[in-house]
Design an enzyme around this catalytic site. Structure first.
Site, short mmCIF file in Angstrom:
data_model
loop_
_atom_site.label_atom_id
_atom_site.label_comp_id
_atom_site.label_asym_id
_atom_site.label_seq_id
_atom_site.Cartn_x
_atom_site.Cartn_y
_atom_site.Cartn_z
N TYR A 151 -3.92 3.10 7.80
CA TYR A 151 -5.08 2.87 7.81
C TYR A 151 -6.01 3.14 9.18
CZ TYR A 151 -2.51 -1.13 5.29
OH TYR A 151 -1.53 -1.62 3.91
N LYS A 197 0.15 3.43 -3.21
CA LYS A 197 -1.13 4.12 -3.14
C LYS A 197 -0.35 6.16 -2.87
CE LYS A 197 -4.38 1.22 -1.09
NZ LYS A 197 -4.53 0.44 -0.55
N TYR A 210 -3.53 -2.44 -10.45
CA TYR A 210 -2.93 -2.37 -8.87
C TYR A 210 -2.55 -3.34 -8.84
CZ TYR A 210 -4.80 -2.29 -4.61
OH TYR A 210 -4.33 -1.87 -3.22
N SER A 230 0.91 -1.47 -0.10
CA SER A 230 0.31 -0.16 -0.16
C SER A 230 0.96 1.57 -0.05
CB SER A 230 -1.64 0.41 1.50
OG SER A 230 -2.33 -0.81 0.47
N VAL A 255 1.58 -3.70 3.93
CA VAL A 255 0.98 -5.08 4.00
C VAL A 255 2.43 -6.12 3.92
CG1 VAL A 255 -1.44 -5.05 4.20
CG2 VAL A 255 0.16 -6.22 2.62
N1 GLU Z 1 -1.99 -5.76 -2.30
C1 GLU Z 1 -2.88 -5.66 -1.26
C2 GLU Z 1 -4.21 -4.84 -1.24
O1 GLU Z 1 -4.37 -4.64 -2.10
C3 GLU Z 1 -2.34 -4.48 -0.58
C4 GLU Z 1 -2.87 -4.42 0.78
C5 GLU Z 1 -1.85 -3.76 1.73
O2 GLU Z 1 -0.90 -2.84 1.79
O3 GLU Z 1 -2.82 -2.51 2.35
O4 GLU Z 1 -4.60 -6.22 -0.36
#
Ligand code: GLU
Length: 306
Positions: free
Chosen positions: A242, A65, A190, A62, A260
């Site tokens: 988060y 992002k 993505y 993430s 994650v």
């Molecule tokens: N590729 C992961 C998902 O979309 C990223 C989640 C994350 O790092 O929060 O579930």
């Protein structure tokens, strides 16, 4: 002296390894060795400090992002992005299906939750999906000052095979007109973006670009507009960790984004970029030992922006 300080910090925080869990919902991530903790700090004085397993690779997850948001801003400007992807914290987990009965609107998503990030992937400019991803990868390489950055194919295929919830989120977005183009192709961008392989030094360098409002370390060249850094840093402060972002703001107090894969990118405006990696996560999905390192670093060096 700083390097020794970081070494001590890493050694002290290794004690927290064992209290969290590596992510298992993406099968390939479950294979990560939990016994890793590394940090890299790049300060605006031009110095680079490293400690622990700072060179070990992990997938960006993430943290990407922030780069997807930056690319969407570069390609479309602030007004367009803000109109489509809201900026308010949802207070819900990153993969939540967040909507009121009967409608999904831009204010139900933000750039740091999966729905927002998937929608932003469709805002990246490019004739083909391949070209869109190449542009995102090249921006990542540029910000990290590392043109060797690549996708971890095993993690990418693992995400693609098991990402059913993301698929559901994407189709929901499409049904409300919040995704342009072919849903599966946007999802592929993505999944690939999340699977980009980096190390602590890469994240520190990317964090540096946001802390210096668009400049690379030791260079005068501006990679992006200062107002985009203001946008990204503000979103990181409210939504980057988060649904643990409020607690993190109190205890650490810097714009940051976790993933994650165990990575955290920290941005201390005008002072430094920070990259941290430790794969075990707490119950919110943030690197457990990584947060401890940041808390102690922030207190010792008075990093909190509050
Ligand atoms: N590729 C992961 C998902 O979309 C990223 C989640 C994350 O790092 O929060 O579930």
């Amino acid at each position: 002296m700083m390097e020794q300080f970081l070494e001590n910090l890493v050694e002290e925080c290794r004690g927290y390894i064992g209290e969290g869990n590596v992510a298992t919902y993406i099968p390939e991530l479950a294979k990560m060795d939990p016994n890793q903790l590394g940090i890299c700090v790049i300060s605006t004085t031009g110095k680079v400090y490293r400690a622990g397993e700072y060179m070990n690779p992990f997938t960006i997850q993430s943290v990407v992002k922030t780069i997807i948001l930056l690319q969407a801003l570069i390609d479309n400007g602030v007004d367009f992005v803000k109109e489509r992807i809201g900026v308010e914290a949802t207070g819900k987990p990153f993969d939540a299906i967040n909507m009121r009965a009967g409608s999904l609107e831009s204010q139900h998503i933000n750039p740091m939750v999966n729905m927002g990030a998937i929608a932003m992937c469709s805002l990246i400019k490019g004739k083909t999906e391949k070209e869109k991803f190449e542009r995102l990868l090249n921006l990542t390489r540029k910000l990290a000052c590392n043109d060797k950055i690549e996708v971890n194919q095993d993690v990418y295929l693992s995400e693609k095979r098991t990402g059913h919830k993301n698929r559901a989120l994407a189709y929901l977005l499409k049904s409300y007109g919040l995704i342009e183009g072919d849903v599966d192709e946007v999802l592929d961008t993505y999944f690939k973006a999340c699977s980009i392989s980096v190390n602590c030094e890469d994240l520190a360098c990317i964090g540096y670009c946001f802390c210096s409002h668009g400049k690379l370390p030791r260079k005068e060249e501006r990679v992006f507009e200062s107002e985009y850094a203001t946008y990204v840093n503000a979103i990181l402060t409210t939504c980057g960790m988060y649904d643990g972002s409020g607690e993190f703001a109190i205890n650490v107090g810097i714009p940051a984004k976790s993933g994650v894969g165990g990575g955290i990118m920290g941005v201390v405006p005008t002072r430094m970029g920070i990259g941290i990696f430790s794969p075990e996560l707490d119950e919110k999905g943030n690197s457990l030992a990584g947060i401890r390192v940041l808390e102690k670093l922030s207190k010792e060096m008075y990093l909190s922006i509050f």
